[in-house]
Design a protein around this motif. Structure first.
Motif, PDB file in Angstrom:
ATOM      1  N   MET A 135      19.875  17.752  30.439  1.00  7.29           N
ATOM      2  CA  MET A 135      20.462  18.948  29.836  1.00  7.29           C
ATOM      3  C   MET A 135      19.349  19.983  29.662  1.00  7.29           C
ATOM      4  O   MET A 135      18.348  19.719  28.989  1.00  7.29           O
ATOM      5  N   ASP A 137      18.887  23.365  28.040  1.00  4.35           N
ATOM      6  CA  ASP A 137      19.589  24.104  26.989  1.00  4.35           C
ATOM      7  C   ASP A 137      18.871  25.414  26.667  1.00  4.35           C
ATOM      8  O   ASP A 137      17.688  25.401  26.311  1.00  4.35           O
ATOM      9  N   ASN A 149      25.068  29.726  23.686  1.00  6.43           N
ATOM     10  CA  ASN A 149      24.352  28.570  24.214  1.00  6.43           C
ATOM     11  C   ASN A 149      24.818  28.323  25.646  1.00  6.43           C
ATOM     12  O   ASN A 149      26.019  28.262  25.900  1.00  6.43           O
ATOM     13  N   THR A 151      24.025  25.616  28.786  1.00  6.68           N
ATOM     14  CA  THR A 151      23.362  24.360  29.147  1.00  6.68           C
ATOM     15  C   THR A 151      23.708  24.005  30.582  1.00  6.68           C
ATOM     16  O   THR A 151      24.883  23.898  30.941  1.00  6.68           O
TER      17      THR A 151
END
Length: 170
Positions: A135, A137, A149, A151
């Motif tokens: 991931m 991010d 956000n 990701t």
């Protein structure tokens, strides 16, 4: 000539750096934004960019006297699945060591300006088993109460999906 082309091409493929956000505001300080009750709404996309799930979430964030942060998350997906995760953010020399029960390779949460970056490996449900997915991010503070956000999920260096969400303070 080929070396120059490859050097230019590869440097053009390099992702952003936290330094790129150093002078951008509003200033994102994890202990300030991730405090109290937050809510989130978002989508999960597959490798082709198609939205395959939507979700909403509640996050309860707090910090102790030693500067250790805890984020209790509950995600509710449109297919009925409910997923919980508790992040522990422990202060370190270069940011916060970020770990959770389903994180098989913890990350370091670093920030500058209005951005946070964290890279970790998450164990996700897949079929009858699990799959470890990297991931990548990135979080961006848009207003003092709103964070976006993004990701990117990858396996063996190949992008397999993306999560986009907006987190707001309640």
């Amino acid at each position: 000539m080929t070396v120059l082309f490859l050097t230019g091409f590869l440097s053009g493929c390099a992702g952003p750096s936290l330094d790129d956000y150093r002078d951008r505001g509003p200033e994102l300080i994890p202990e300030r934004f991730f405090q109290g009750e937050l809510s989130a709404r978002g989508v999960v996309k597959d490798f082709a960019g198609e939205v395959i799930r939507t979700f909403d979430a509640d996050i309860e964030a707090r910090w102790d006297e030693d500067g250790v942060g805890t984020l209790d998350e509950e995600f509710r997906f449109d297919d009925g699945e409910v997923e919980t995760r508790t992040w522990t953010l422990t202060p370190g020399e270069d940011g916060y060591h970020a770990d959770a029960g389903d994180v098989v390779e913890p990350g370091t949460l670093r920030w500058q300006g209005n951005a946070i970056h964290m890279n970790y490996v998450l164990q996700v449900s897949y079929g009858d088993g699990t799959l470890d997915v990297r991931m990548d991010d990135w979080m961006y503070l848009i207003t003092p109460d709103t964070l976006i956000n993004q990701t990117t999920m990858s396996k063996w260096g190949v992008d397999v999906g993306e999560v986009l969400l907006v987190i707001t303070k309640k």
